[in-house]
Design an enzyme around this catalytic site. Structure first.
Site, PDB file in Angstrom:
ATOM      1  N   GLU A 196     -13.837  -4.782  -6.847  1.00 54.64           N
ATOM      2  CA  GLU A 196     -12.775  -5.337  -5.988  1.00 54.64           C
ATOM      3  C   GLU A 196     -13.380  -5.832  -4.686  1.00 54.64           C
ATOM      4  O   GLU A 196     -14.555  -5.565  -4.392  1.00 54.64           O
ATOM      5  CB  GLU A 196     -11.696  -4.272  -5.747  1.00 54.64           C
ATOM      6  N   HIS A 237       1.398  -4.164   1.970  1.00 56.88           N
ATOM      7  CA  HIS A 237       0.905  -3.348   0.857  1.00 56.88           C
ATOM      8  C   HIS A 237       0.561  -1.925   1.265  1.00 56.88           C
ATOM      9  O   HIS A 237       0.861  -0.984   0.545  1.00 56.88           O
ATOM     10  CB  HIS A 237      -0.339  -4.048   0.306  1.00 56.88           C
ATOM     11  N   HIS A 254      -1.448  -7.304   1.042  1.00 59.36           N
ATOM     12  CA  HIS A 254      -2.226  -7.603  -0.167  1.00 59.36           C
ATOM     13  C   HIS A 254      -2.150  -9.104  -0.399  1.00 59.36           C
ATOM     14  O   HIS A 254      -1.061  -9.687  -0.352  1.00 59.36           O
ATOM     15  CB  HIS A 254      -1.651  -6.841  -1.365  1.00 59.36           C
ATOM     16  N   ARG A 261      -9.653  -7.768   2.222  1.00 60.47           N
ATOM     17  CA  ARG A 261      -8.258  -8.228   2.138  1.00 60.47           C
ATOM     18  C   ARG A 261      -7.744  -8.905   3.402  1.00 60.47           C
ATOM     19  O   ARG A 261      -6.916  -9.804   3.330  1.00 60.47           O
ATOM     20  CB  ARG A 261      -7.359  -7.037   1.836  1.00 60.47           C
ATOM     21  N   ARG A 291      -8.391  -1.126   5.238  1.00 62.52           N
ATOM     22  CA  ARG A 291      -8.803  -0.253   4.122  1.00 62.52           C
ATOM     23  C   ARG A 291      -9.572  -1.043   3.060  1.00 62.52           C
ATOM     24  O   ARG A 291      -9.164  -2.123   2.656  1.00 62.52           O
ATOM     25  CB  ARG A 291      -7.564   0.356   3.475  1.00 62.52           C
TER      26      ARG A 291
HETATM   27  C1  SIN Z   1      -5.008  -3.640  -6.417  1.00 64.04           C
HETATM   28  O1  SIN Z   1      -5.084  -3.318  -7.605  1.00 64.04           O
HETATM   29  O2  SIN Z   1      -5.272  -4.765  -6.015  1.00 64.04           O
HETATM   30  C2  SIN Z   1      -4.559  -2.620  -5.426  1.00 64.04           C
HETATM   31  C3  SIN Z   1      -5.588  -1.590  -5.253  1.00 64.04           C
HETATM   32  C4  SIN Z   1      -5.547  -1.038  -3.855  1.00 64.04           C
HETATM   33  O3  SIN Z   1      -4.609  -1.308  -3.119  1.00 64.04           O
HETATM   34  O4  SIN Z   1      -6.508  -0.367  -3.487  1.00 64.04           O
END
Ligand code: SIN
Length: 576
Positions: free
Chosen positions: A138, A371, A264, A310, A406
């Protein structure tokens, strides 16, 4: 005056002091408020010591955990390292993480993931990896390190934890029990530090019948999730009304960094879908953000392109939308094989298909949405708040891990690591706690409160709060917008406060009261930070300041106002 409590306890509005010890009073060792990953993990560990009561305001599965798609970030592969995960977290946190906490959480990751596996969580396996598990990637992570259960990770974790909790003979799980406020008495808890003169001894809880009753406990843990419902658009479930932050603040706890709301970047844009997330893991597997013209745009904003952190990606989308006047951007993963996508993202595939979007062939329309709250109730490394007897875990807490932004998939990790360290603290002080006399509880008195006949008054305020926050306190902020938001929110807050005093308390009113206070805390914190850092972007202060400060609020003694303190990072209470 509507509500009150009597005897030795303190709540906000407080009329008589007659002692009313007759009637129902729940007594337990550990009261846990919330049934997500933090609350249930902590409950299971504390049940080894004593009797646990878990209260949850809706059904046990109505939690943010249940919606989590991505997974848990942990150092599990031979080619990964604690140093690398720590560095990624610090970089994402924009200078505001507490490095000792980051190290503690990252180091604890592998053992806590193993705890979940031992409890029956079925993470997806991959024999090709040294860990034996499939690992997702991610934004902001320099390695693949996210253990997952496809895009249903939260649901799988919640299932496994609830299976254990439901069958446990020392845990009572009470659904549809709304906590109205924390119960405080004059006194200290050994070893907690003399920060506050009042300690938490439980909470006032409203059951389905509408009756409010005291639930007394030796230790109370707030694990109420986040605040997403304060914004018009959010990926959060309806329960995310900031109850934990609001109750702790009213109880006198320090609340930290509330300006850092994480948006998000990719929430599904569809008129019939309120809060469906398109996991960041989709970009981790090659998804590319493009405009309506089909042209990728992230390279203009960051060398890491679609896998930037993010804050950067959400701001880039916001800018693209404002410049082009379009309603959404698109996430394109059509270059991956159809069978792979159906297998890796079964929920996203099916949900989008139901809306006429075949992710194997079509670009997915997306917009940013609120988010995750990176701030919250300030805690130490055991999850202890500045109110003795009150632990705060999960998204409700500000532990120092996330700083100003975060890192993806660090939140479930934080929840399990802090649930473990909080339970270890309880175990350490268990013999002293057992000697603590059970306090008598006082009956909740409704006074001359009337029933609110028009629900429209509540609904209108809900709508106003969420729109004000979305329009004036969103991804991009300015001094002028924040000042406007503050003026409007103070007015709305005063009206809600009046209703709370005059009318019989209802679950909807409890939530509205909480979210309006949280809105004010976010606005006030955002006004204080005159710089742009991490998730907080101010048009009139576009640069980072050279000094690192945490924004910390605490309620002042005068009603309905609060003090603002600027503290250097680190915790000031509790030494053992
Ligand atoms: C996501 O799956 O994009 C959310 C995961 C997160 O908020 O850490």
């Amino acid at each position: 005056m509507g509500i009150s409590c009597s005897g030795d306890c303190f709540v906000d509005y407080y009329v008589s002091r007659e002692t009313l010890n007759e009637g129902f009073c729940m007594n337990c060792d550990f009261l846990v408020i919330g049934s997500g990953i933090a609350g249930l993990s902590y409950a299971l560990k504390c049940a080894e010591l004593g009797e646990v009561v878990v209260v949850t305001k809706k059904k046990d599965v109505d939690t943010a955990t249940n919606l989590a798609q991505g997974g848990i970030a942990a150092v599990l592969e031979e080619n990964d390292s604690v140093t690398s995960h720590v560095e990624d977290t610090l970089l994402s946190g924009a200078g505001l993480c507490d490095e000792a906490v980051v190290r503690m959480v990252v180091e604890g990751g592998p053992d806590r993931v193993q705890d979940l596996i031992d409890l029956g969580v079925a993470f997806v396996r991959d024999k090709g990896n040294s860990s034996g598990y499939s690992l997702g990637r991610e934004g902001g992570h320099s390695h693949r390190r996210v253990v997952h259960a496809y895009d249903l990770t939260g649901r799988e974790i919640e299932r496994a934890l609830l299976d254990r909790v439901r069958g446990h003979d020392r845990i009572r799980l009470l659904e549809e029990h709304v906590v109205v406020d924390l119960l405080l008495v004059q006194g200290k808890v050994e070893g907690w530090g003399a920060f506050n003169d009042k300690k938490c001894v439980g909470a006032y809880v409203m059951a389905g019948s509408g009756v409010v009753e005291p639930y007394m406990a030796k230790i109370t843990a707030l694990c109420c999730g986040g605040v997403g419902k304060v914004y018009l658009y959010t990926t959060n479930p309806d329960i995310a009304t900031g109850d934990g932050v609001a109750m702790a603040f009213r109880a006198g706890a320090e609340v930290q960094n509330m300006e850092f709301v994480q948006f998000h970047p990719t929430c599904l844009y569809h008129s019939e879908e309120k809060n469906f997330l398109i996991s960041e893991a989709v970009r981790g597997e090659g998804g590319v953000l493009v405009g309506a013209d089909g042209i990728p745009f992230m390279a203009k904003y960051d060398d890491r392109k679609d896998l930037a952190t993010r804050d950067t990606v959400a701001r880039a989308i916001d800018k693209e939308l404002k410049e082009t006047g379009e309603d959404c951007v698109f996430l394109d993963i059509t270059h991956r094989e159809a069978e792979y996508l159906k297998d890796r993202f079964p929920t996203i595939y099916k949900r989008c298909l139901n809306r006429g979007i075949d992710i194997t062939k079509d670009k997915i329309p997306v917009v940013p949405a609120a988010h995750y709250m990176c701030g919250g109730v300030k805690t130490d490394k055991y999850g202890r708040s500045s109110v003795p007897g009150l632990l705060v875990l999960g998204e409700t807490a500000c532990t120092g891990l996330h700083g100003g932004n975060r890192l993806a998939s660090n939140s479930l990790l934080e929840a399990v690591v802090f649930a473990d360290s909080a339970a270890k603290y309880c175990s350490k002080v268990w013999s002293e706690l057992q000697n603590q006399n059970n306090l008598s509880a006082d009956k909740w008195v409704s006074g001359d409160a009337r029933k609110l006949s028009e629900e429209i008054l509540i609904n209108h305020n809900w709508d106003s709060i969420r729109r004000v926050m979305w329009n004036y306190v969103g991804i991009v902020r300015s001094t002028e917008r924040l000042a406007l938001a503050k003026k409007r929110m103070e007015f709305i807050y005063a009206e809600i406060d009046l209703h709370y005093r005059e009318y019989t308390v209802t679950p909807n009113m409890v939530e509205l009261r909480n979210i309006s206070l949280v809105a004010l805390l976010i606005i006030q914190s955002a006004m204080y930070r005159k710089e742009s850092r991490g998730l907080h972007y101010m048009m009139d202060y576009p640069d980072q300041s050279s000094s690192l400060v945490q924004t910390v609020f605490r309620k002042s003694d005068s009603k309905n106002t609060w003090e603002l303190e600027m503290l250097e990072g680190g915790n000031r209470w509790g030494s053992n």
